[in-house]
Design a protein around this motif. Sequence first.
Motif, PDB file in Angstrom:
ATOM      1  N   ILE A 133     -24.210  -0.430  49.191  1.00 22.51           N
ATOM      2  CA  ILE A 133     -25.643  -0.684  49.373  1.00 22.51           C
ATOM      3  C   ILE A 133     -26.439   0.611  49.253  1.00 22.51           C
ATOM      4  O   ILE A 133     -27.219   0.796  48.327  1.00 22.51           O
ATOM      5  N   ASP A 134     -26.227   1.538  50.202  1.00 21.35           N
ATOM      6  CA  ASP A 134     -26.990   2.785  50.182  1.00 21.35           C
ATOM      7  C   ASP A 134     -26.252   3.830  51.022  1.00 21.35           C
ATOM      8  O   ASP A 134     -25.915   3.567  52.185  1.00 21.35           O
ATOM      9  N   GLU A 135     -26.005   4.978  50.428  1.00 23.02           N
ATOM     10  CA  GLU A 135     -25.235   6.013  51.121  1.00 23.02           C
ATOM     11  C   GLU A 135     -25.931   6.470  52.397  1.00 23.02           C
ATOM     12  O   GLU A 135     -25.308   6.568  53.465  1.00 23.02           O
ATOM     13  N   ARG A 136     -27.210   6.749  52.315  1.00 21.52           N
ATOM     14  CA  ARG A 136     -27.939   7.274  53.476  1.00 21.52           C
ATOM     15  C   ARG A 136     -27.962   6.267  54.617  1.00 21.52           C
ATOM     16  O   ARG A 136     -27.714   6.609  55.772  1.00 21.52           O
ATOM     17  N   ALA A 180     -17.186  -7.748  49.574  1.00 18.41           N
ATOM     18  CA  ALA A 180     -16.218  -7.270  48.581  1.00 18.41           C
ATOM     19  C   ALA A 180     -16.294  -8.088  47.298  1.00 18.41           C
ATOM     20  O   ALA A 180     -16.077  -7.572  46.201  1.00 18.41           O
ATOM     21  N   ILE A 181     -16.619  -9.355  47.427  1.00 19.19           N
ATOM     22  CA  ILE A 181     -16.690 -10.238  46.257  1.00 19.19           C
ATOM     23  C   ILE A 181     -18.045 -10.151  45.560  1.00 19.19           C
ATOM     24  O   ILE A 181     -18.110 -10.113  44.324  1.00 19.19           O
ATOM     25  N   LEU A 182     -19.130 -10.069  46.321  1.00 18.80           N
ATOM     26  CA  LEU A 182     -20.468 -10.204  45.751  1.00 18.80           C
ATOM     27  C   LEU A 182     -21.133  -8.879  45.386  1.00 18.80           C
ATOM     28  O   LEU A 182     -21.963  -8.844  44.472  1.00 18.80           O
ATOM     29  N   LEU A 183     -20.816  -7.791  46.089  1.00 19.68           N
ATOM     30  CA  LEU A 183     -21.508  -6.524  45.856  1.00 19.68           C
ATOM     31  C   LEU A 183     -20.723  -5.645  44.880  1.00 19.68           C
ATOM     32  O   LEU A 183     -19.507  -5.503  45.012  1.00 19.68           O
ATOM     33  N   PRO A 249     -16.520   3.013  36.307  1.00 18.81           N
ATOM     34  CA  PRO A 249     -17.483   3.391  35.253  1.00 18.81           C
ATOM     35  C   PRO A 249     -18.561   2.334  35.044  1.00 18.81           C
ATOM     36  O   PRO A 249     -19.704   2.661  34.722  1.00 18.81           O
ATOM     37  N   GLU A 250     -18.189   1.084  35.197  1.00 19.25           N
ATOM     38  CA  GLU A 250     -19.157  -0.009  35.023  1.00 19.25           C
ATOM     39  C   GLU A 250     -19.129  -0.867  36.279  1.00 19.25           C
ATOM     40  O   GLU A 250     -18.210  -1.659  36.494  1.00 19.25           O
ATOM     41  N   ARG A 251     -20.133  -0.663  37.139  1.00 25.63           N
ATOM     42  CA  ARG A 251     -20.125  -1.315  38.439  1.00 25.63           C
ATOM     43  C   ARG A 251     -20.439  -2.800  38.310  1.00 25.63           C
ATOM     44  O   ARG A 251     -21.556  -3.196  38.006  1.00 25.63           O
ATOM     45  N   ARG A 252     -19.405  -3.596  38.494  1.00 22.34           N
ATOM     46  CA  ARG A 252     -19.561  -5.054  38.476  1.00 22.34           C
ATOM     47  C   ARG A 252     -18.831  -5.644  39.674  1.00 22.34           C
ATOM     48  O   ARG A 252     -17.729  -5.192  40.011  1.00 22.34           O
ATOM     49  N   SER A 253     -19.420  -6.635  40.283  1.00 22.20           N
ATOM     50  CA  SER A 253     -18.797  -7.257  41.445  1.00 22.20           C
ATOM     51  C   SER A 253     -17.560  -8.039  41.031  1.00 22.20           C
ATOM     52  O   SER A 253     -17.401  -8.414  39.865  1.00 22.20           O
ATOM     53  N   LEU A 254     -16.680  -8.290  42.000  1.00 18.28           N
ATOM     54  CA  LEU A 254     -15.499  -9.101  41.730  1.00 18.28           C
ATOM     55  C   LEU A 254     -15.896 -10.492  41.256  1.00 18.28           C
ATOM     56  O   LEU A 254     -15.235 -11.072  40.385  1.00 18.28           O
TER      57      LEU A 254
END
Length: 286
Positions: A133-136, A180-183, A249-254
């Motif tokens: 979501i967000d590191e900070r 884990a599945i959706l994000l 390299p290519e951020r895709r959800s499960l």
Amino acid sequence: MRKRSAYTLGIALICFLVLMILTPSIPQSQDYHNFADQRTFFGIPNALDVISNFPFLIIGLIGLVLSHHRNYFNLSLQGELWGWTCFYVGVAAVAVGSSYYHLNPDDARLVWDRLPMTVAFTSIIAIFIIERIDERKGMISIVPLILAGVISIMYWRFFDDLRPYALVQFVPLIAIPVMAILLPPMYTHSTYWLWAAGFYLLAKVLEATDDVVYKWTNHIVSGHTLKHLFAAMVPVFLTLMLAKRSEEPERRSLYTIWKISWTKANDGDSNVESYAYSRVQVEEPQ
């Protein structure tokens, strides 16, 4: 973004308050301390329930060393290092707290069993926020989440009400697989999260069937002893994930990956069927 976070937090607090108002309190049953296997070995009471906590200490210490020694896990974000450090400290402390509790089970000792588990649970949620979501926000959430877990245990101890602790324990069981599945993940090997969640679910089932498993195994091993061993597989799988993973390299959800694979499989079947049908049409005698 800040307004959205404030709204989300506000809604969560309102839901929690409504839950606390509308639902009855859940006192700690004293039957909980009456475990099936109470055998003594080598002078250790409830020996197998005590000794079966040893894997938590081993994997917790291994995780701590690998997190900090030459950055073996390649943790690129400061929040990740803090989050995984809290997680492995909690895992290692489970061995001490749970062993102490099982030597002479009662409510006072149960606090020290649940406290390190809660640190591990809440740290995992913070790690997920950092990665997906967000590191900070995730880094800032580490301390409040751990405090929320500690407060839930203190609330149970002083008011004999398990509702807040039950939320802290079971929300990660639902939230982690869903996220884990959706994000979209920052790293590869995301399916290891699902394996970890599966082993934790099996551990809870074994905990609930302590006496049943003890009878099924002809009094060889109890469900609670197996619960410890299955629960220890959670940090084992997460450690394997950290050791194997690399930046995605290519951020895709499960979910997206599964959807694409399903579509390709269906398209492949359709192409095969179309090809076979056209061959039949060509080969049929005119």
